[in-house]
Design an enzyme around this catalytic site. Structure first.
Site: not given
Length: 347
Positions: A30, A50, A55, A95, A136, A168
């Site tokens: 995203f 990725d 994704g 990310l 990130a 997390y």
């Protein structure tokens, strides 16, 4: 996972000296795909890594003919693959991660391994190449802290290790510690950004990681909007173009190296009010229901009441401030769900 390349590998591209080659891990996700849009718009070369676990290639399909973009399907845990891609890059936007409360609660082991070991591999290979890295992170790192607004250097308050959802937060905190340790001990140029509830087009309509996506999907199906808890808990919601602008500012601001930045909106909204806003746009007649958090995530679950960032540092050092109001951002997001996503489903 075996890696595979799609789109065309960039060759013989006329790149001016001020343009660079970025590696974007998680670039089909995203936020990542919107970041890729912005980087290509500025004229840069981009390689996306990725594994497509969350994704989607559809997020990048509009760039399929652009020779400046290379897509590689593979895992950040594949160190030889990461080494090859990092060696060819000028800078890295990292990310890629296991995200979303549902994914984390269902499989905390995978989340910790991917988030921590994957970040360590990225940093290790970046250090070999002297490649700048933006990591990130997440507002989850503040845990249950009540020291709002949440300031980057303030203490965090993480719940018990018996509660899976905090795995997390711990994994992202360790990511940050790894990044800053590589900066201090190996002089690797790194910067960390903590995201606060990004939303916008390309959200996963299943709502695994976004209450906005979950509410919009329920509203589009004519179902009651399901609120966990009493709905009085507050969050700030950041439209994805603002999230990307803050991310890019953190990467390109020399004085940001070695620092952590909150990238978010600083206007609070309760979950109850968020549901009302989405109902008002889609169908005001829709009902709202409340269920306990435990009914959605199991008995061992805890939630925090407020998540409000202090954005002073980002404003003063990066020149960043979120500009898209929530009502406008929600209208844009709902339009995408109505005009774009559902057209894809019907096709």
């Amino acid at each position: 996972m075996q890696s595979a390349s799609f789109f065309r590998k960039p060759v013989q591209v006329d790149v001016r000296p001020e343009f660079v080659h970025y590696l974007v891990t998680g670039g089909a996700g995203f936020i990542g795909s919107h970041l890729v849009d912005a980087l290509l718009e500025q004229g840069h070369r981009v390689t996306v890594l990725d594994d497509l676990s969350t994704g989607s290639l559809e997020n990048l399909d509009h760039h399929r003919a652009d020779p400046r973009l290379e897509f590689v399907q593979g895992s950040i845990l594949d160190q030889p693959l990461v080494a090859r891609l990092v060696s060819d890059a000028d800078a890295i936007y990292h990310l890629a991660a296991v995200v979303g409360v549902k994914h984390v609660v269902d499989d905390p082991l995978r989340g910790m391994v991917v988030n921590v070991q994957g970040t360590e591999i990225i940093l290790e290979e970046a250090a070999r190449s002297g490649c700048k890295v933006l990591v990130a992170s997440s507002s989850e790192t503040y845990g249950k802290s009540v020291q709002v607004p949440l300031q980057e250097d303030a203490d965090t308050l993480i719940g018990s290790s018996t509660v899976p959802r905090w795995s997390y937060a711990l994994s992202k905190l360790l990511d940050e510690q790894l990044a800053l340790a590589y900066h201090r001990q190996k002089e690797l140029p790194v910067v960390v950004v903590r995201y606060f509830n990004a939303y916008g087009p390309r959200l996963d309509p299943r709502g695994y990681g976004s209450v906005v996506a979950r509410f919009i999907s329920q509203a589009r199906r004519g179902e009651p909007l399901t609120i966990y808890g009493d709905g009085e808990q507050t969050r700030t919601f950041t439209y994805v173009s603002d999230t990307v602008a803050g991310t890019m500012a953190a990467m390109t601001t020399p004085s940001a190296v070695g620092m952590v930045f909150n990238i978010g909106n600083n206007v609070e909204c309760s979950i109850e009010v968020l549901a009302d806003k989405i109902r008002g746009i889609v169908n005001p007649a829709l009902a709202v229901t409340h269920i306990p958090y435990q009914a959605a995530y199991g008995a061992a679950f805890e939630e925090t009441r407020r998540r409000l960032p202090d954005t002073t540092r980002a404003r003063e050092i990066l020149g960043f401030q979120a500009t898209v109001p929530l009502d406008e951002g929600l209208r844009r997001t709902i339009h995408w769900f109505e005009e774009c996503f559902y057209e894809l489903i019907e096709a």
